[in-house]
Design an enzyme around this catalytic site. Structure first.
Site, PDB file in Angstrom:
ATOM      1  CG  ASN A 104      44.558  43.158  37.229  1.00 15.42           C
ATOM      2  OD1 ASN A 104      45.902  43.496  38.051  1.00 15.42           O
ATOM      3  ND2 ASN A 104      43.874  42.863  36.709  1.00 15.42           N
ATOM      4  CG  HIS A 105      41.447  41.947  40.302  1.00 12.36           C
ATOM      5  ND1 HIS A 105      40.247  42.036  39.798  1.00 12.36           N
ATOM      6  CD2 HIS A 105      42.076  40.977  39.530  1.00 12.36           C
ATOM      7  CE1 HIS A 105      40.594  40.607  38.810  1.00 12.36           C
ATOM      8  NE2 HIS A 105      41.438  40.508  38.943  1.00 12.36           N
TER       9      HIS A 105
ATOM     10  CG  HIS B 169      48.312  35.102  40.539  1.00 10.55           C
ATOM     11  ND1 HIS B 169      46.719  34.753  41.099  1.00 10.55           N
ATOM     12  CD2 HIS B 169      48.397  36.519  41.044  1.00 10.55           C
ATOM     13  CE1 HIS B 169      46.280  36.401  41.780  1.00 10.55           C
ATOM     14  NE2 HIS B 169      47.575  36.685  41.146  1.00 10.55           N
TER      15      HIS B 169
ATOM     16  CG  ASP C  27      50.624  38.695  42.618  1.00 10.13           C
ATOM     17  OD1 ASP C  27      51.155  38.590  42.731  1.00 10.13           O
ATOM     18  OD2 ASP C  27      49.857  38.355  42.360  1.00 10.13           O
TER      19      ASP C  27
ATOM     20  CD  GLU D 274      45.891  42.534  41.161  1.00 13.47           C
ATOM     21  OE1 GLU D 274      45.438  43.233  41.247  1.00 13.47           O
ATOM     22  OE2 GLU D 274      46.019  41.547  40.580  1.00 13.47           O
TER      23      GLU D 274
HETATM   24 FE   LIG Z   1      46.207  41.134  39.070  1.00 14.80          FE
END
Ligand SMILES: [Fe+2]
Length: 260
Positions: free
Chosen positions: A67-68, A180, A8, A39
């Site tokens: 989700n983002h 993360h 990410d 994202e």
């Molecule tokens: Fe996420």
């Protein structure tokens, strides 16, 4: 064949470390395919069309998300328009939602690959079942495409590991994202699927999962909404390198990569 999956990418520090590190990583590992979860690329929340272009221009073949992906409104028509699907959103959102959760492409060397994006629903939005969505996606992938990578964007370790076992032998890799923090459980499962619970973010580790520490501590202390800002210190690129048998799509090895 070698696949580099970059964790990410968080905000400007994440974009910078990817841009600075990628030429050296390409030189060192000669990946045939580079994938990344993007994202959190725009200030830690979402991604914009121009940042999609910026990251793809670095040599990333496909960006996955989670989700983002819905955070930046200007991205929504872009998701709809992109028929070549180099930007994915999780496949198991309800029918009719913009974007796509899978793509099929070819490396420069002519090797076919598929990338699939799923999202967990334990401690997250109660979207459709990622396990059944994975079954449905696999049915849509042409049989001759052997290299199949899944980004499982999920909060719960158990849900990610369960999906890894569920797909063992049916895909080349199940790569966990969203939390993360890199985990130390990378392995090739018995039927040939490379697995890791979390590949780790590419962003600032002097932080709480990429966000300024004080903002997050205050939120825990007060439970009040606050402004979250991307942190700056201890920036690292985290990823995994998966070596595969091109003919069968089975993973031969998976190794974690950290670059500062
Ligand atoms: Fe996420």
């Amino acid at each position: 064949m070698r696949i580099l999956f970059i964790g990410d990418i968080v905000g400007q520090p994440g974009r910078r470390i990817v841009k600075e590190s990628l030429p050296g990583l390409v030189e060192e590992y000669s990946p045939d395919l580079i994938l990344a979860n993007g994202e959190n690329a725009a200030g830690g929340f979402g991604i914009t069309p121009s940042l999609v272009e910026e990251l793809l221009d670095l040599g990333i073949a496909v960006l996955t998300s989670g989700n983002h992906i819905w955070d930046k409104k200007e991205l929504l028509p872009y998701l709809t328009d992109r028929v070549d699907s180099r930007l994915l959103r999780p496949a198991n959102y309800p029918a009719g939602v913009p974007g796509r959760g899978r793509t099929v492409g070819q490396t420069r060397g002519g090797i076919g690959y598929a990338v699939m994006n799923l999202q967990g629903r334990t401690f997250m939005q109660p979207i459709e079942c990622p396990f059944r969505a994975a079954d449905a996606l696999l049915e849509q992938i042409p049989a001759e495409v052997k290299i199949r990578i899944v980004d499982m964007h999920a909060e719960a370790t158990s849900e990610k590991i369960a999906l890894g076992w569920y797909l063992d032998g049916r895909v080349t890799g199940v790569i966990g994202t969203h939390t993360h923090i890199p985990t130390a459980d990378e392995a090739v499962l018995p039927q040939g699927t490379a697995y890791i619970t979390d590949v780790g973010m590419s962003g600032p580790y002097d932080s709480v999962i990429g966000i300024e520490k004080q903002c997050v501590i205050q939120k825990f202390l007060t439970q009040l909404p606050g402004r979250f800002e991307v942190a700056r210190g201890d920036v690292r690129l985290c990823g995994v390198l998966i070596e595969t048998d091109t003919a069968t799509g089975r993973a031969l090895s998976i190794q974690r990569i950290v670059h500062k």
